[in-house]
Design a protein around this motif. Sequence first.
Motif, PDB file in Angstrom:
ATOM      1  N   UNK A  19       0.830  -1.205   0.000  1.00 43.79           N
ATOM      2  CA  UNK A  19       0.000   0.000   0.000  1.00 43.79           C
ATOM      3  C   UNK A  19       0.866   1.257   0.000  1.00 43.79           C
ATOM      4  N   UNK A  20       1.919   1.261   0.816  1.00 44.39           N
ATOM      5  CA  UNK A  20       2.827   2.404   0.837  1.00 44.39           C
ATOM      6  C   UNK A  20       3.519   2.582  -0.515  1.00 44.39           C
ATOM      7  N   UNK A  21       3.911   1.480  -1.128  1.00 43.58           N
ATOM      8  CA  UNK A  21       4.532   1.563  -2.456  1.00 43.58           C
ATOM      9  C   UNK A  21       3.558   2.177  -3.461  1.00 43.58           C
ATOM     10  N   UNK A  22       2.300   1.770  -3.378  1.00 42.20           N
ATOM     11  CA  UNK A  22       1.298   2.296  -4.316  1.00 42.20           C
ATOM     12  C   UNK A  22       1.116   3.801  -4.116  1.00 42.20           C
ATOM     13  N   UNK A  23       1.013   4.239  -2.865  1.00 39.97           N
ATOM     14  CA  UNK A  23       0.864   5.664  -2.599  1.00 39.97           C
ATOM     15  C   UNK A  23       2.086   6.438  -3.066  1.00 39.97           C
ATOM     16  N   UNK A  24       3.277   5.909  -2.757  1.00 43.35           N
ATOM     17  CA  UNK A  24       4.480   6.637  -3.138  1.00 43.35           C
ATOM     18  C   UNK A  24       4.627   6.711  -4.656  1.00 43.35           C
ATOM     19  N   UNK A  25       4.283   5.655  -5.373  1.00 38.68           N
ATOM     20  CA  UNK A  25       4.361   5.695  -6.833  1.00 38.68           C
ATOM     21  C   UNK A  25       3.521   6.835  -7.393  1.00 38.68           C
ATOM     22  N   UNK A  26       2.357   7.045  -6.825  1.00 34.95           N
ATOM     23  CA  UNK A  26       1.486   8.118  -7.312  1.00 34.95           C
ATOM     24  C   UNK A  26       2.025   9.491  -6.894  1.00 34.95           C
ATOM     25  N   UNK A 229      -9.067   5.683  -7.019  1.00 37.78           N
ATOM     26  CA  UNK A 229      -8.266   4.559  -7.469  1.00 37.78           C
ATOM     27  C   UNK A 229      -7.277   4.067  -6.425  1.00 37.78           C
ATOM     28  N   UNK A 230      -7.075   4.861  -5.370  1.00 36.50           N
ATOM     29  CA  UNK A 230      -6.144   4.491  -4.305  1.00 36.50           C
ATOM     30  C   UNK A 230      -6.876   4.075  -3.027  1.00 36.50           C
ATOM     31  N   UNK A 231      -8.183   3.842  -3.133  1.00 34.20           N
ATOM     32  CA  UNK A 231      -8.979   3.514  -1.945  1.00 34.20           C
ATOM     33  C   UNK A 231      -8.472   2.256  -1.251  1.00 34.20           C
ATOM     34  N   UNK A 232      -8.106   1.236  -2.021  1.00 39.48           N
ATOM     35  CA  UNK A 232      -7.640  -0.016  -1.407  1.00 39.48           C
ATOM     36  C   UNK A 232      -6.325   0.200  -0.658  1.00 39.48           C
ATOM     37  N   UNK A 233      -5.430   0.993  -1.231  1.00 36.94           N
ATOM     38  CA  UNK A 233      -4.164   1.279  -0.563  1.00 36.94           C
ATOM     39  C   UNK A 233      -4.401   2.066   0.719  1.00 36.94           C
ATOM     40  N   UNK A 234      -5.276   3.060   0.660  1.00 37.11           N
ATOM     41  CA  UNK A 234      -5.581   3.835   1.872  1.00 37.11           C
ATOM     42  C   UNK A 234      -6.227   2.951   2.933  1.00 37.11           C
TER      43      UNK A 234
END
Length: 269
Positions: A19-26, A229-234
């Motif tokens: 999840x952190x990787x996904x947020x940081x990528x964005x 689109x980032x709901x799952x990561x959050x």
Amino acid sequence: MKQRVASLGMYDHGPQQAANDRLWNEIARILGARGIKGVPRHLDRSRTVQTLWHDPDLLFGQICGFPLISDPSLKLRVLATPVYDTPASGLGLHRSFLVARHDDAPTLPAYRGRAAAINGTDSNTGMNLFRAIVAPLADGGRFFGTVLQTGSHRESVAAIVRGDADIAAIDSVTFAAVKRDSPEQIDALRILATTAESATPPFVTSRATPIEAVAALRLALAQVVADPGLAAARDALFLRDIITGGTERYAPLRSLEIEAVVAGYPELL
């Protein structure tokens, strides 16, 4: 330009890493689109968060509130305060749960002379809030028999389950994560008390970060916290919102320390 550093190591265990990787990528994509140079492609997991807090090339990170206001060697700028959606959390605040084994004594005074676990001496939720709630019970500057430093809240939980320690203060976000990922550990515990509330660990950047990069980071945070689109990561991080502001939200943490010192309990002992 020299590549900067990014870290989200405060809550970065198990499914939180993806999840952190996904947020940081964005966030990195948004920074790049705004022309910010030196943006790292990946989060740095090769060093401790304490080491990264002192790195002048820190572009983005998260820090415990207590060292933020108590360590004068840190040169950091607060970007925003996260809002977590967990029990005992909300509006940019959270608490710690004092926990012990489920079959152990049900009240805090019964742990006089017992073994406490802390994740570190500079931790707000693991030590500072813990010290504040124990201070009225201390005698001659001491309450516990021993204090074990474990290095993390999760290790403090494990130490209690194993019997290496009897009591610890676990922040509400980590408690929720352990309950989700390792429910058998939480089932082995009981909550004795809940500490005072405090501001959640803020997102920060080095004071050396150019102001245009600071503005871009704040914009990126606002976008990722609202992106469907980032709901799952959050959700994996229990992250619901962010609140803008500076270090003023963390001043009460120093007050808790001062009150414990005045009460004759400067250290958690």
